[in-house]
Structures are given as structure tokens and as C-alpha cells.
Design a protein around this motif. Structure first.
Motif, PDB file in Angstrom:
ATOM      1  N   LYS A 337      -5.307   8.555   9.594  1.00  0.00           N
ATOM      2  CA  LYS A 337      -4.628   7.836   8.507  1.00  0.00           C
ATOM      3  C   LYS A 337      -3.274   8.454   8.166  1.00  0.00           C
ATOM      4  O   LYS A 337      -2.462   7.862   7.469  1.00  0.00           O
ATOM      5  N   MET A 385      -3.001   0.604   4.838  1.00  0.00           N
ATOM      6  CA  MET A 385      -4.345   0.074   4.574  1.00  0.00           C
ATOM      7  C   MET A 385      -4.526  -0.177   3.078  1.00  0.00           C
ATOM      8  O   MET A 385      -5.179  -1.141   2.671  1.00  0.00           O
ATOM      9  N   GLN A 388      -2.949  -3.452   2.285  1.00  0.00           N
ATOM     10  CA  GLN A 388      -3.845  -4.546   2.693  1.00  0.00           C
ATOM     11  C   GLN A 388      -4.896  -4.811   1.614  1.00  0.00           C
ATOM     12  O   GLN A 388      -5.159  -5.961   1.248  1.00  0.00           O
ATOM     13  N   SER A 389      -5.473  -3.712   1.090  1.00  0.00           N
ATOM     14  CA  SER A 389      -6.518  -3.875   0.063  1.00  0.00           C
ATOM     15  C   SER A 389      -5.930  -4.452  -1.215  1.00  0.00           C
ATOM     16  O   SER A 389      -6.526  -5.339  -1.855  1.00  0.00           O
TER      17      SER A 389
END
Ligand code: HSE
Length: 407
Positions: A337, A385, A388-389
Motif C-alpha cells: 500500500k 484505495m 475509492q471507499s
């Protein structure tokens, strides 16, 4: 006169036999002595092969024959290849392999056995098919501090993506053709899900950074989610490729990853098409060097195995600099990540203000008032990410998210 054996008479093994007899005179001259192929190990029968009298089905015959000095392992898979390789090395017989799964999973163990028995375990053919890359990395580039290696390391997926983009072929037909041409793994899921490229970047990372990097510690994503729409949208500035890479970070850890990425047109990797592979190495002496060639197929891979056989015939003692150490734990590998690059997003929304709220400054590539595609500033995968959430919480669907290669 020395004798060698080939384990596995499939695509690569039969290529080694063909290439040896085609170029025998030159090969012997380079090796410095006369050579001959004594055995081909396979459980199948080949009644029509001109070499049928050399085909045997017992490894014991090979390991107990004092005339055998080198073996080419072209079987693939972990077992029985691991057991056979170990048996050969324990007898002091050097082994040259095209088996990336075995090197990536058990290379450290096999190097130890080779060292204890004064022979070599060579693996040039395990990465990049015909491309000379392992020996240049450990030998020609040894004077460099290597900061990253990035490449297209799977011929099958590159072939599929090229056929889809250039010829409008659908995924399944392109895969079938890759299988017919002898490019794909026996289970092609290993190609399209990224595991084959993962094994290859493990081998490169282990050699370059000196400690075994195991496949299960590498973030791996294949090409199965790639949509034609994104291929078409990004065509203006780049191409989508399956990129395997390893970077050394400022904190001293390494970060190996395998994932589809957008390769900008300015990058030399963007023009690597069809079954070709390429490896871009960055180091403090060289700046950048790119290695290019056929990444899969019978004779290209056999060429690399044959080169190793000659090398093994010339060196009876273990070449330690081409080995790496066992690793205990994964503490030298960064969490995936932390990977950072510019990101491409395609999201389904009319609400472009939500994009700027979540992503900050972006450059739009496409916007039809229902869907927008854009590129962000550099950010970590963790942050991407998170975006995206956050978008999902606003009922905005992310249809695609791809990192952009910065080499
Ligand atoms: N299936 C592999 C590829 C073969 O397509 O690259 C060569 O390692």
C-alpha cells in the motif's frame, strides 16, 4: 568429452535438444571441449523422435551415471522437479533450469545444496525467455547500486493485450493462440493472474538485493479485470501493460509488485508488444539500461538454457555471486500500500465536484457527463484505495483504477 541430460521433453526441453544439435560445433568450441546429450528424461514415449534411444524414465539412471556433468531441468512445477534437481546437485551435477516456479519458491535451498557439492544451479532461462538478464545483473552491472528494476516479464499476457488492442481479438481467442504457440503455462491462470510474472520479479529481486523474496510476499494482480474501454481511453497517452517491478525505498526496504499499469508513450516499455519482454534496470552508474527480446517460446527459452549449460561446463565451482541468501521473515519488504505513483481513475458520476473534493488537482482525459476518466497527482495505493471507499460512500462507482508507471 562431457555428457549432459535434459529433464522434460516438452516445449523448452525439445528446444534445447534441437538447438544443441543444430549448433553443436559452435557450442563445443565455446565450452572448450566436446559435448554430447546422453539422456532425455520424460514419462511419455516419443516413438517418432530422432532421439528416441536417449529417452529414459528414471532419474536414477542419470544421477548415477558418472559421465553426466550437467542437467537441463525443463519440467516446470515444484515436484518432482525439486527432488530431481536436489538429487543431481547432491551428486555434484550442475543444473540449468527454465523453471521459474521452482527457483522462486526454493532457489535458496537449491543454492545451498549446489554450494555444498561444488556445482552450480543456473536459472537464466527462468526470467525473460531469450533475454540475457540474470548474468548481466550479477556480473556486468555488479558495480552499480541498483535502485529499481521494472519490466514486462510475461509473454503470454503481453501477447494477449497486443492482440486485443491491435487486432481487436477477444481475450479467449488471444489466449488460445498463445497456448498454440507454446507461450502459455500448462495452467494459463498463472499467466493471466500474474503469478508467472510474480515468480520472475521474485527471482530478480532476490538476485539484486541478495535475500530470497518468496512469491507470497509480493502483491500480485493480473490482467483479468482490464476493460477495453480503459485501453481505448488511455491510448492517447499510453498503453496498459502487466508490469512487474521492484523498487528500493528511502527507508531501505524493497517493494516488489505485479500489477497492470499505464505505461506512458515516452517510456521505452510502452512499445514492447506481442510475446516480447523487456527489463528496465536503474542504477547509479548506468542511469537506465533496457534489455529486450522474446519472453517465451521454444527456441528463445532454449537459447537461455543452452547458454547456462555452456557456462556450467566452463565453471566447476559454485559461482556464489549468482546465488542469494535465505531470508527470515518479510521485514525487508515494504507493504504494497506504500507503493506510490500518479493514478488513473475512471468513475461513474455526473458530479465532478466530488472528484476534486476527494482527489485534489486532477487532469481530465475523458468526460461524457456520466463518466469521467482522469489522472491524479502522485499518491500511495493506500490513499487511492481510500479515495475509492470515500467515493463509494457517495454512491460513486470506481470503474477502473490503474497506477501510472514512472520509470
Ligand atoms: N508463460 C510464460 C510467459 C513462459 O508467457 O512468459 C515464459 O516464462
Amino acid at each position: 568429452m562431457s555428457k549432459f541430460a535434459v529433464l522434460g521433453y516438452g516445449v523448452v526441453g525439445s528446444g534445447v535438444v534441437e538447438l544443441f544439435y543444430k549448433n553443436k560445433e559452435k557450442i563445443q568450441k565455446t565450452a572448450g571441449h566436446e559435448m554430447d546429450l546422453k539422456y532425455i528424461l520424460d514419462i511419455r514415449e516419443f516413438p517418432d523422435s530422432p532421439y528416441k534411444e536417449k529417452i529414459v524414465n528414471s532419474i536414477d539412471l542419470i544421477v548415477n551415471d558418472n559421465e553426466i556433468t550437467t542437467v537441463a531441468e525443463c519440467m516446470g512445477g515444484v515436484e518432482p522437479a525439486f527432488t530431481f534437481t536436489r538429487q543431481c546437485l547432491e551428486k555434484g551435477i550442475s543444473v540449468c533450469t527454465s523453471n521459474k516456479e521452482l527457483v522462486a519458491k526454493k532457489g535458496d535451498i537449491l543454492f545451498e545444496i549446489a554450494k555444498n557439492n561444488n556445482c552450480n544451479y543456473f536459472y537464466e532461462a527462468s526470467v525473460g525467455g531469450a533475454i540475457p538478464i540474470m548474468r548481466p545483473l550479477h556480473r556486468c552491472l555488479a558495480g552499480n547500486d541498483i535502485t529499481s528494476v521494472a519490466g514486462i516479464l510475461n509473454g503470454t499476457t503481453n501477447f494477449i493485450l497486443t492482440k486485443m488492442i491491435n487486432d481487436g481479438m477477444d481475450f479467449d481467442d488471444a489466449l488460445k493462440l498463445a497456448q498454440q504457440l507454446g507461450y502459455a503455462e500448462s495452467n494459463p491462470a498463472a499467466d493471466i493472474e500474474g503469478h508467472d510474472a510474480c515468480r520472475k520479479i521474485c527471482i530478480i529481486s532476490s538476485l539484486v538485493y541478495g535475500r530470497h523474496v518468496y512469491p507470497d510476499s509480493v502483491y500480485t494482480k493480473g490482467i483479468t479485470d482490464i476493460q477495453l474501454k480503459d485501453v481505448q481511453i488511455v491510448d492517447k497517452f499510453g498503453a496498459i501493460k502487466l508490469i512487474a517491478q521492484v523498487r528500493r525505498l528511502e527507508n531501505g526496504k524493497i517493494l516488489p509488485t505485479v500489477m497492470p499499469m499505464i505505461v506512458p508513450r515516452e517510456s521505452m516499455l510502452s512499445n514492447v508488444s506481442d510475446v516480447f519482454n523487456a527489463v528496465m534496470v536503474c542504477g547509479d552508474g548506468i542511469d537506465k539500461a533496457m534489455f529486450y527480446g522474446r519472453g517465451a517460446g521454444k527456441l528463445p527459452t532454449a537459447s537461455a538454457v543452452m547458454g547456462d549449460i555452456i557456462e556450467a561446463e566452463k565453471h566447476s565451482m559454485t559461482i556464489l555471486s549468482q546465488c542469494w541468501d535465505k531470508s527470515e521473515g518479510n521485514s525487508f519488504i515494504e507493504d504494497y500500500k506504500a507503493f506510490s505513483s500518479k493514478m488513473y481513475f475512471r468513475i461513474q458520476t455526473e458530479n465532478t465536484s466530488a472528484i476534486e473534493e476527494e482527489c485534489g488537482q486532477v487532469s481530465y482525459i475523458y468526460n461524457d457527463n456520466k463518466e469521467a476518466a482522469f489522472v491524479t497527482e502522485k499518491m500511495t495505493l493506500d490513499k487511492a484505495m481510500g479515495i475509492q471507499s470515500a467515493l463509494a460512500e457517495k454512491n460513486i462507482i470506481t470503474a477502473a483504477m490503474l497506477p501510472i508507471l514512472d520509470d
